[in-house]
Write an enzyme that holds these catalytic residues in place. Structure first.
Site, PDB file in Angstrom:
ATOM      1  N   ARG A 257      13.091   4.472  12.950  1.00  0.00           N
ATOM      2  CA  ARG A 257      11.682   5.382  12.657  1.00  0.00           C
ATOM      3  C   ARG A 257      10.975   4.902  13.946  1.00  0.00           C
ATOM      4  O   ARG A 257      11.502   4.620  14.910  1.00  0.00           O
ATOM      5  CB  ARG A 257      11.200   4.878  11.407  1.00  0.00           C
TER       6      ARG A 257
ATOM      7  N   TYR B  13      11.817   8.710   1.430  1.00  0.00           N
ATOM      8  CA  TYR B  13      11.872   7.571   0.504  1.00  0.00           C
ATOM      9  C   TYR B  13      12.348   8.017  -0.632  1.00  0.00           C
ATOM     10  O   TYR B  13      12.775   7.086  -1.549  1.00  0.00           O
ATOM     11  CB  TYR B  13      10.469   6.956   0.290  1.00  0.00           C
TER      12      TYR B  13
ATOM     13  N   GLU C 251      12.022  -9.914   2.610  1.00  0.00           N
ATOM     14  CA  GLU C 251      11.410  -8.551   3.139  1.00  0.00           C
ATOM     15  C   GLU C 251      12.282  -7.503   2.855  1.00  0.00           C
ATOM     16  O   GLU C 251      13.567  -7.309   3.331  1.00  0.00           O
ATOM     17  CB  GLU C 251      11.185  -8.746   4.455  1.00  0.00           C
TER      18      GLU C 251
ATOM     19  N   ASN D 184       8.038  -5.591  -0.423  1.00  0.00           N
ATOM     20  CA  ASN D 184       8.049  -4.251   0.393  1.00  0.00           C
ATOM     21  C   ASN D 184       6.226  -4.385   0.702  1.00  0.00           C
ATOM     22  O   ASN D 184       5.528  -3.993  -0.204  1.00  0.00           O
ATOM     23  CB  ASN D 184       8.622  -3.273  -0.268  1.00  0.00           C
TER      24      ASN D 184
ATOM     25  N   ARG E 261       5.769  11.903  -2.608  1.00  0.00           N
ATOM     26  CA  ARG E 261       5.569  12.666  -1.284  1.00  0.00           C
ATOM     27  C   ARG E 261       6.742  11.986  -0.439  1.00  0.00           C
ATOM     28  O   ARG E 261       7.374  11.040  -0.807  1.00  0.00           O
ATOM     29  CB  ARG E 261       4.231  12.224  -0.650  1.00  0.00           C
TER      30      ARG E 261
ATOM     31  N   HIS F  10      12.624  -2.855   2.941  1.00  0.00           N
ATOM     32  CA  HIS F  10      12.142  -1.792   2.994  1.00  0.00           C
ATOM     33  C   HIS F  10      13.190  -0.691   2.699  1.00  0.00           C
ATOM     34  O   HIS F  10      14.514  -0.794   2.616  1.00  0.00           O
ATOM     35  CB  HIS F  10      11.934  -1.547   4.635  1.00  0.00           C
TER      36      HIS F  10
ATOM     37  N   PRO G 236       0.777  -1.179   0.009  1.00  0.00           N
ATOM     38  CA  PRO G 236      -0.092   0.099   0.082  1.00  0.00           C
ATOM     39  C   PRO G 236       1.077   1.208  -0.016  1.00  0.00           C
ATOM     40  O   PRO G 236       1.724   1.432   0.841  1.00  0.00           O
ATOM     41  CB  PRO G 236      -0.793  -0.119   1.365  1.00  0.00           C
ATOM     42  N   ASN G 237       0.458   2.174  -0.876  1.00  0.00           N
ATOM     43  CA  ASN G 237       1.002   3.695  -1.041  1.00  0.00           C
ATOM     44  C   ASN G 237       2.149   3.472  -1.887  1.00  0.00           C
ATOM     45  O   ASN G 237       2.981   4.765  -2.045  1.00  0.00           O
ATOM     46  CB  ASN G 237       0.899   4.368   0.475  1.00  0.00           C
TER      47      ASN G 237
ATOM     48  N   ALA H  24       3.121  -0.516   5.000  1.00  0.00           N
ATOM     49  CA  ALA H  24       2.561  -0.637   6.534  1.00  0.00           C
ATOM     50  C   ALA H  24       1.822  -1.759   6.926  1.00  0.00           C
ATOM     51  O   ALA H  24       1.658  -2.304   7.904  1.00  0.00           O
ATOM     52  CB  ALA H  24       1.508   0.428   6.435  1.00  0.00           C
TER      53      ALA H  24
HETATM   54  O1  CA2 Z   1      10.433   1.959   3.954  1.00  0.00           O
HETATM   55  C1  CA2 Z   1       9.651   1.139   3.378  1.00  0.00           C
HETATM   56  O2  CA2 Z   1       9.937   0.761   2.406  1.00  0.00           O
HETATM   57  C2  CA2 Z   1       8.416   1.002   4.042  1.00  0.00           C
HETATM   58  O3  CA2 Z   1       7.870  -0.335   3.622  1.00  0.00           O
HETATM   59  C3  CA2 Z   1       7.610   2.067   3.402  1.00  0.00           C
HETATM   60  C4  CA2 Z   1       5.844   1.886   3.917  1.00  0.00           C
HETATM   61  C5  CA2 Z   1       6.064   2.130   5.486  1.00  0.00           C
HETATM   62  O4  CA2 Z   1       4.590   2.081   6.036  1.00  0.00           O
HETATM   63  C6  CA2 Z   1       6.883   1.104   6.041  1.00  0.00           C
HETATM   64  O5  CA2 Z   1       6.967   1.395   7.521  1.00  0.00           O
HETATM   65  C7  CA2 Z   1       8.331   1.056   5.605  1.00  0.00           C
HETATM   66  C8  CA2 Z   1       5.188   3.196   3.566  1.00  0.00           C
HETATM   67  C9  CA2 Z   1       5.002   3.151   1.828  1.00  0.00           C
HETATM   68  C10 CA2 Z   1       4.351   4.443   1.518  1.00  0.00           C
HETATM   69  O6  CA2 Z   1       5.134   5.060   0.669  1.00  0.00           O
HETATM   70  C11 CA2 Z   1       5.098   6.412   0.416  1.00  0.00           C
HETATM   71  C12 CA2 Z   1       5.711   6.961  -0.541  1.00  0.00           C
HETATM   72  C13 CA2 Z   1       5.644   8.142  -0.798  1.00  0.00           C
HETATM   73  C14 CA2 Z   1       4.575   9.024  -0.061  1.00  0.00           C
HETATM   74  C15 CA2 Z   1       3.930   8.334   0.844  1.00  0.00           C
HETATM   75  C16 CA2 Z   1       3.897   6.941   1.115  1.00  0.00           C
END
Ligand code: CA2
Length: 157
Positions: A116, A27, A107, A83, A22, A109, A14-15, A86
């Site tokens: 974090r 990221y 896995e 990946n 963003r 990230h 997701p996302n 969340a």
């Molecule tokens: O660090 C990672 O790759 C995560 O898996 C990314 C997830 C986060 O919930 C994990 O804790 C760590 C979030 C992915 C959402 O990515 C976004 C990218 C740009 C703007 C908003 C969200």
């Protein structure tokens, strides 16, 4: 006879479709299309074909993990790079799917989740993953594909 190349399934949860648009401080500036390019290059290096997917839906990710288990059992898949976004921190269902499908899964990230918020430091995937990579940015995807290439054939590691 040349063996059929194995595929690598790269799953994004997701996302991750928002990547590069963003939160660049967390990221980076690269988009999901850029991540696909990183994965494609790594797969070319190791002689894999790439199957690159993203979904915002837990059940869809579970169906894809089941599919990867079938492909792995048929000798067609080298494994999964996942990946789970969340869902990493919430999904017992993904844990059960990985275990049930018996897939080789790494896995992944982009950020260093351990540096974090506390809620990102628990993973439902880690106990059933072959290994975990976090904090190497989008290059982590290439490192994960390299790790799949280095596992011995038929390995249950
Ligand atoms: O660090 C990672 O790759 C995560 O898996 C990314 C997830 C986060 O919930 C994990 O804790 C760590 C979030 C992915 C959402 O990515 C976004 C990218 C740009 C703007 C908003 C969200």
């Amino acid at each position: 006879m040349t063996p059929h190349p194995k595929s690598v399934l790269v799953l994004n949860g997701p996302n991750l479709n928002l990547l590069g648009r963003r939160e660049p401080a967390v990221y980076g500036a690269q988009t999901l299309a850029d991540v696909e390019t990183v994965c494609r290059e790594a797969c070319r290096t190791y002689g894999f074909t790439l199957d690159f997917r993203q979904s915002n839906h837990e059940g869809v990710l579970i169906d894809w993990i089941h599919e990867a288990g079938v492909a792995q059992a048929a000798g067609m898949s080298a494994g999964v790079v996942c990946n789970a976004g969340a869902y990493t921190h919430t999904s017992a269902a993904l844990h059960d799917a990985i275990k049930g499908a018996a897939v080789h899964l790494i896995e992944l990230h982009i950020s260093n989740v351990h540096a974090r918020e506390a809620f990102r430091q628990h993973s439902w995937l880690s106990p059933v993953a072959q290994g975990v990579l976090a904090g190497f940015g989008v290059n982590g995807y290439a490192l994960a594909i390299a790790a799949l290439a280095m596992q011995p054939a038929g390995s249950k590691q």
